[in-house]
Design a protein around this motif. Sequence first.
Motif, short mmCIF file in Angstrom:
data_model
loop_
_atom_site.label_atom_id
_atom_site.label_comp_id
_atom_site.label_asym_id
_atom_site.label_seq_id
_atom_site.Cartn_x
_atom_site.Cartn_y
_atom_site.Cartn_z
N TYR A 38 -83.07 9.13 -77.70
CA TYR A 38 -82.73 9.64 -79.05
C TYR A 38 -83.78 9.36 -80.09
N PHE B 45 -80.47 17.24 -77.88
CA PHE B 45 -79.11 16.79 -77.55
C PHE B 45 -77.90 17.75 -78.11
N ILE C 197 -78.25 20.90 -76.06
CA ILE C 197 -77.42 20.76 -74.86
C ILE C 197 -75.95 21.09 -75.03
N TYR D 19 -72.49 22.96 -70.39
CA TYR D 19 -72.17 21.62 -70.94
C TYR D 19 -70.74 22.02 -71.42
N GLY E 228 -66.81 12.11 -77.78
CA GLY E 228 -68.06 12.60 -77.10
C GLY E 228 -68.63 12.07 -75.57
N SER E 229 -67.42 11.16 -75.06
CA SER E 229 -67.73 10.88 -73.71
C SER E 229 -68.84 9.73 -73.84
N THR E 230 -69.07 9.23 -74.87
CA THR E 230 -70.44 8.26 -75.04
C THR E 230 -70.01 6.96 -74.08
N ASN F 9 -71.50 6.75 -70.71
CA ASN F 9 -72.94 6.27 -70.52
C ASN F 9 -73.11 5.11 -70.41
N TYR G 4 -75.48 19.13 -66.13
CA TYR G 4 -76.53 18.09 -66.40
C TYR G 4 -77.87 19.11 -65.90
N THR H 99 -81.67 20.46 -70.81
CA THR H 99 -81.47 18.90 -70.22
C THR H 99 -82.72 18.41 -69.45
N PHE I 294 -84.81 17.37 -72.27
CA PHE I 294 -84.44 16.18 -73.16
C PHE I 294 -84.74 15.03 -72.18
N GLU J 5 -80.23 7.24 -66.82
CA GLU J 5 -78.67 7.58 -67.48
C GLU J 5 -77.78 7.66 -66.38
N SER K 144 -73.49 9.26 -66.28
CA SER K 144 -72.78 9.58 -67.24
C SER K 144 -71.42 9.61 -66.27
#
Length: 322
Positions: free
Chosen positions: A41, A49, A52, A58, A164-166, A169, A209, A216, A219, A283, A285
Amino acid sequence: MSAQPKDIRVDDRHPDVEDTLEVVRRGLSAKQKKLPSRLFYDERGSALFERICEQPEYYLTRTEIAIMRDHAADIAQVLGPDVRLVEYGSGSGIKTRMLLEHLHTPAAYVPVEISRSALMESVAGLASRFPDVPMQPVCADFTQPLRLPVAIRPPRRTVIYFPGSTIGNFEAKDAVRILRQMRAEMSMGGGVLVGVDLKKDPAQIEAAYNDAAGVTREFTLNMLVRLNNEVGTDFDVSAFRHRARYNALAGRIETDLVSMKRQEVHVGGDTFAFREDEAMHVEYSCKYSLDDFAQMAAKAGLSVAQVWMDDERRFSVQYLVR
Ligand code: AVI
């Protein structure tokens, strides 16, 4: 960068700026090479992002926004009046806006974000839209224990919002640690409102993804571009490829940068060798069933009070309490 509204004070906790070169050196020294996903980021990475989130494959962002659109009034009812809403990270603000629109007399909005410019940009937009809601931005790393600023208006309860489903991560042990930390910060009577992506057809998850437009991919590779620009590494970006595969056993997308040839990379004064096809992990997810997530929350001393989902049960917004 947008101007800071005059009457909004940022509570600057002066988060430690990590030594990126040291992080890269450590990650490349490991037997299984890895770099942390937070390195995605920079400005370009954040813009990618956002793109995405607009890709047809997505589904996460679109689905979570639809859940908020359909259920924000009910969610606000469950949260109750006079809530102090503490958001971990400051996103594009659409979901936050929907929530603030429905909350009854919110006592304050407290976004916690490590990037001062992202923090001020999101708070400036929300302040003009909600002039009666006290804004108390905090510039800090939300993965570290936090002391919330003194309340301007006494809240009935504190709700931590983590959309955001962070949470996906983070590896399970770190996710539990963060949930436990939220539990301490929300105090008695508070709650956590969290966006959680759900297990589903692996093909659908993998497509999210590996979008056809290649956003992506760009990214993921941008992490190397960023490191070359910022800390003087010499990754040959054209000699790495993006790979995102669903590991059904672990219930997660695993994203790697794969070296397409034998090569060397220089980091500061050190040299690191890559084999052809060697993967560097960047990463996770994680995807959860409702049971998986409830069990993980329980490890943090939290129980699931309510779950809102879309009709296809792709994504969930969950309210956790002590
Ligand atoms: C921010 N986070 C929830 C995204 C995800 O789905 O894991 C980051 C992302 N990585 C690739 N695409 C999106």
